[in-house]
Design a protein around this motif. Structure first.
Motif, mmCIF file in Angstrom:
data_model
loop_
_atom_site.group_PDB
_atom_site.id
_atom_site.type_symbol
_atom_site.label_atom_id
_atom_site.label_comp_id
_atom_site.label_asym_id
_atom_site.label_seq_id
_atom_site.Cartn_x
_atom_site.Cartn_y
_atom_site.Cartn_z
ATOM 1 N N PRO A 199 75.721 80.389 94.689
ATOM 2 C CA PRO A 199 76.804 81.332 94.976
ATOM 3 C C PRO A 199 77.276 82.204 93.929
ATOM 4 O O PRO A 199 77.244 81.633 92.747
ATOM 5 N N ARG A 200 77.600 83.434 94.366
ATOM 6 C CA ARG A 200 78.193 84.124 93.071
ATOM 7 C C ARG A 200 79.083 85.051 93.927
ATOM 8 O O ARG A 200 79.400 85.338 95.137
ATOM 9 N N LEU A 201 80.123 85.602 92.813
ATOM 10 C CA LEU A 201 81.427 86.279 93.438
ATOM 11 C C LEU A 201 81.787 87.635 93.100
ATOM 12 O O LEU A 201 82.209 88.410 93.385
ATOM 13 N N VAL A 202 80.905 87.764 91.637
ATOM 14 C CA VAL A 202 81.164 88.968 91.098
ATOM 15 C C VAL A 202 79.796 89.641 90.607
ATOM 16 O O VAL A 202 79.148 88.658 90.081
ATOM 17 N N THR A 203 79.448 90.930 90.838
ATOM 18 C CA THR A 203 78.061 91.419 90.423
ATOM 19 C C THR A 203 77.980 92.389 89.165
ATOM 20 O O THR A 203 77.223 92.390 88.538
ATOM 21 N N ALA A 204 79.270 93.164 89.097
ATOM 22 C CA ALA A 204 79.256 94.071 88.163
ATOM 23 C C ALA A 204 80.643 94.657 87.512
ATOM 24 O O ALA A 204 81.658 94.378 88.270
ATOM 25 N N ILE A 205 80.623 95.244 86.405
ATOM 26 C CA ILE A 205 81.682 95.966 85.798
ATOM 27 C C ILE A 205 81.543 97.340 86.133
ATOM 28 O O ILE A 205 80.304 97.901 85.543
ATOM 29 N N VAL A 206 82.296 97.963 86.711
ATOM 30 C CA VAL A 206 82.101 99.429 87.021
ATOM 31 C C VAL A 206 83.095 100.402 86.725
ATOM 32 O O VAL A 206 84.196 100.082 86.151
ATOM 33 N N ASP A 207 82.678 101.780 86.389
ATOM 34 C CA ASP A 207 83.724 102.782 86.217
ATOM 35 C C ASP A 207 84.248 103.308 87.554
ATOM 36 O O ASP A 207 83.972 102.740 88.748
ATOM 37 N N GLU A 208 85.152 104.388 87.532
ATOM 38 C CA GLU A 208 85.757 104.816 88.441
ATOM 39 C C GLU A 208 84.918 105.348 89.598
ATOM 40 O O GLU A 208 85.272 105.603 90.891
ATOM 41 N N GLU A 265 77.515 101.331 87.632
ATOM 42 C CA GLU A 265 77.585 99.876 86.949
ATOM 43 C C GLU A 265 77.514 100.088 85.300
ATOM 44 O O GLU A 265 76.578 100.366 84.850
ATOM 45 N N ILE A 266 78.691 99.515 84.653
ATOM 46 C CA ILE A 266 78.433 99.547 83.380
ATOM 47 C C ILE A 266 77.858 98.310 82.496
ATOM 48 O O ILE A 266 77.355 98.363 81.588
ATOM 49 N N GLU A 267 78.428 97.139 83.367
ATOM 50 C CA GLU A 267 77.637 96.032 82.950
ATOM 51 C C GLU A 267 77.201 95.215 84.283
ATOM 52 O O GLU A 267 78.064 94.731 85.011
ATOM 53 N N LYS A 268 76.092 94.679 84.286
ATOM 54 C CA LYS A 268 75.531 94.015 85.617
ATOM 55 C C LYS A 268 75.733 92.545 85.125
ATOM 56 O O LYS A 268 75.218 92.059 83.868
ATOM 57 N N LEU A 269 76.495 91.567 85.949
ATOM 58 C CA LEU A 269 76.603 90.242 85.622
ATOM 59 C C LEU A 269 75.448 89.425 86.083
ATOM 60 O O LEU A 269 75.087 89.503 87.476
ATOM 61 N N SER A 270 74.806 88.506 85.652
ATOM 62 C CA SER A 270 73.644 87.907 85.983
ATOM 63 C C SER A 270 74.131 86.731 87.051
ATOM 64 O O SER A 270 75.337 86.286 87.040
ATOM 65 N N GLN A 271 73.056 86.530 87.736
ATOM 66 C CA GLN A 271 73.200 85.350 88.744
ATOM 67 C C GLN A 271 72.645 84.128 88.213
ATOM 68 O O GLN A 271 71.403 84.299 87.658
#
Length: 535
Positions: free
Chosen positions: A416-425, A429-435
């Motif tokens: 299970p994952r809850l967050v996928t990425a850091i994004v701008d307005e 996607e500025i940074e994709k978070l790994s699973q």
């Protein structure tokens, strides 16, 4: 004569160079840098007052925001620009429903501006120096996923805390007041603007689905549940909804600091005795390690004695001679304790850990990881408690949904994952978070058998989960974890998936002190499943 002519030529060249330089400079200032200097000229007649620090938003998987969804209107006044403070105080008092004398006192202070929430609208023209602005509200009365989003302030919680440095952009919204040369009055026609600094604002993109989250929370509130519900995407492991009750007001945290009603506890990731939903793990171990087959039969007399410790079936009911499939459907304790003895505690504990119990999956919110007994505590009567999900066995509603999802996904666990990425307005996607990497827990053959067994729980005439059936076809397992035998208090559980033929969602329901799983949790599963399948 020649020297004179030379000097004249030299002066002409110098003058020509100076003239060309001046022309180029004027061209540079007026054409190339015209906008820049125009802006500077305007800024010299602007007074700015900081009113808000812009914070990054927290979004669902479709970039629907959970934060800053609503705006509230405020009335502002700049004391130094008011020619009649008493009249201004009266206007503000009527619009903001505050004491006129208190407003006048504020207007006579040295403050750059005063601000009040608009309570009543007025069609009258506001005096110079008073204006209205609508500002975003971080949280509203209708905010969703509060135990996941958390809050920010003197104390922090949830994603607001985990991603505070990213969300805390320091971009400032200011009141830009256009004044005359003395900075004491408006320039006619310009008035007041909202000015934003150019700093980048970053947000957090979650796996949650705003509409599914709302459907889950509406169901919990409608049924006045003290507990939790989780929805997983079976094919990805994404957490589509996570809700806990009772809820809390993110704008009034102080009201709950001395409460004993567990408003701040996210029950979706808190561990509780699972009761009979743990029989899924028992059945998986028995089948995967070839300890029991579907033709094996067991006799249920309604109770079972291990070294003087007597385990009872619900209300002491006897099921007679039954196999594992039937025993699973009617949740026969006697049968599953015998299956647990045959399978062995070592195999059961190994299987439970493969399903993720006692594993830290690295969620960006505080999460309990469940608990299993030591092998030495399963000897003798200990195997009885293990086989029916009691004693030292503890599990979270998220883990219960995860187990159902793994079985529905043909035995492969998507962590299970809850967050996928850091994004701008803009949603980029500025940074994709790994699973974490998926892995196989049980064979496809075992998963197929377990899916069929979970279907029987719902469709068998004597099945404990009949109230979970939907028009799409449901499958799952009930659980009634004993809290107090004397007072007949149980934690009610149901974990399963829908639709049965092509599984899409895994859903777990936990109702604290909520009677039996079939009575309280199964109907709630049905209500949520029916609603979210519409999407």
């Amino acid at each position: 004569m020649e020297n004179r002519n030379y000097r004249i030529v030299f002066l002409r060249v110098v003058l020509s160079i100076l003239t060309l330089t001046l022309i180029f400079r004027l061209f540079y200032i007026q054409v190339i840098k015209g906008d820049f200097y125009s802006q500077k000229a305007v800024e010299q007649k602007i007074r700015s007052f900081k009113i808000l620090e812009r914070r990054g938003e927290i979004y669902d998987r479709n970039m629907t925001p959970f934060t800053d969804r609503e705006y509230k209107e405020y009335i502002f006044a700049i004391p130094k620009m008011l020619t009649d403070k008493e009249k201004a105080a009266k206007v503000i008092s009527e619009i903001a429903a505050v004491n006129c004398e208190d407003v006048l006192k504020s207007l006579k202070s040295a403050k750059d501006y005063v601000k009040y929430e608009v309570k009543f609208n007025s069609n009258n023209k506001l005096p110079i120096g008073i204006f209205k602005l609508a500002l975003p509200q971080r949280y509203s009365q209708n905010s969703l996923a509060r135990h996941v989003i958390g809050y920010v302030g003197e104390k922090k919680m949830g994603l607001e805390d985990t991603f505070n440095e990213i969300l805390n952009s320091k971009r400032e919204d200011s009141i830009a007041v256009f004044t005359d040369g003395n900075n004491t009055d408006y320039i006619k026609g310009l008035g007041v603007r909202l000015k934003t600094s150019g700093k980048e604002v970053l947000g957090v993109k979650t796996t949650l689905d705003y509409h599914i989250q709302k459907a889950v929370e509406d169901a919990l509130d409608k049924n006045m549940v003290d507990g939790a519900a989780v929805v997983l995407d079976i094919k990805t492991g994404d957490i589509l909804a996570m809700a806990s009750r009772p809820n809390f007001d993110q704008n009034n945290i102080q009201a709950y600091l001395n409460s004993s009603n567990e408003e701040f506890i996210n029950k979706a990731v808190s561990m509780y005795p699972p009761g009979s939903i743990f029989k899924i793990v028992i059945a998986a171990a028995a089948l995967e390690y070839n300890k029991v087959n579907l033709q094996d039969t067991f006799y249920c007399s309604g109770s079972y004695d291990i070294n003087g410790i007597v385990f009872h079936d619900y209300k002491g009911e006897s099921h007679g001679v039954i196999n594992m499939v039937k025993g699973f459907a009617v949740s026969c304790n006697t049968t599953f304790i015998k299956i647990g003895q045959i399978t062995g505690a070592k195999n059961i504990l190994e299987m439970a850990r493969k399903f993720g119990i006692e594993s830290d999956d690295g969620l960006p919110i505080p999460e309990q990881i469940g608990r299993l007994p030591k092998l030495s505590d399963t000897y003798g009567a200990g195997i009885g408690n293990l086989s029916i999900g009691q004693g030292d066995v503890l599990m979270t509603p998220l883990q219960a949904a995860d187990i159902a999802a793994t079985i529905a996904n043909n035995g492969v666990r998507n962590v299970p994952r809850l967050v996928t990425a850091i994004v701008d307005e803009e949603g980029k996607e500025i940074e994709k978070l790994s699973q974490k990497k998926s892995y196989r827990v049980i064979s496809e053959k075992t998963a197929k058998i377990l899916k069929g067994m979970m279907r029987e729980v719902v469709i068998d005439q004597e099945g404990t989960g009949k109230r979970a059936e939907t028009t799409y076809g449901s499958a799952g397992k009930t659980g009634s974890a004993e809290v107090s035998k004397e007072l007949n208090i149980y934690h009610a559980w149901f974990t399963g998936f829908v639709p049965f033929d092509k599984p899409k969602y895994a859903i777990s329901i936990f109702v604290k002190n909520g009677d039996t799983g079939g009575t309280k949790a199964a109907p709630l599963f049905k209500e949520i499943a029916e609603e979210i399948m519409k999407y």
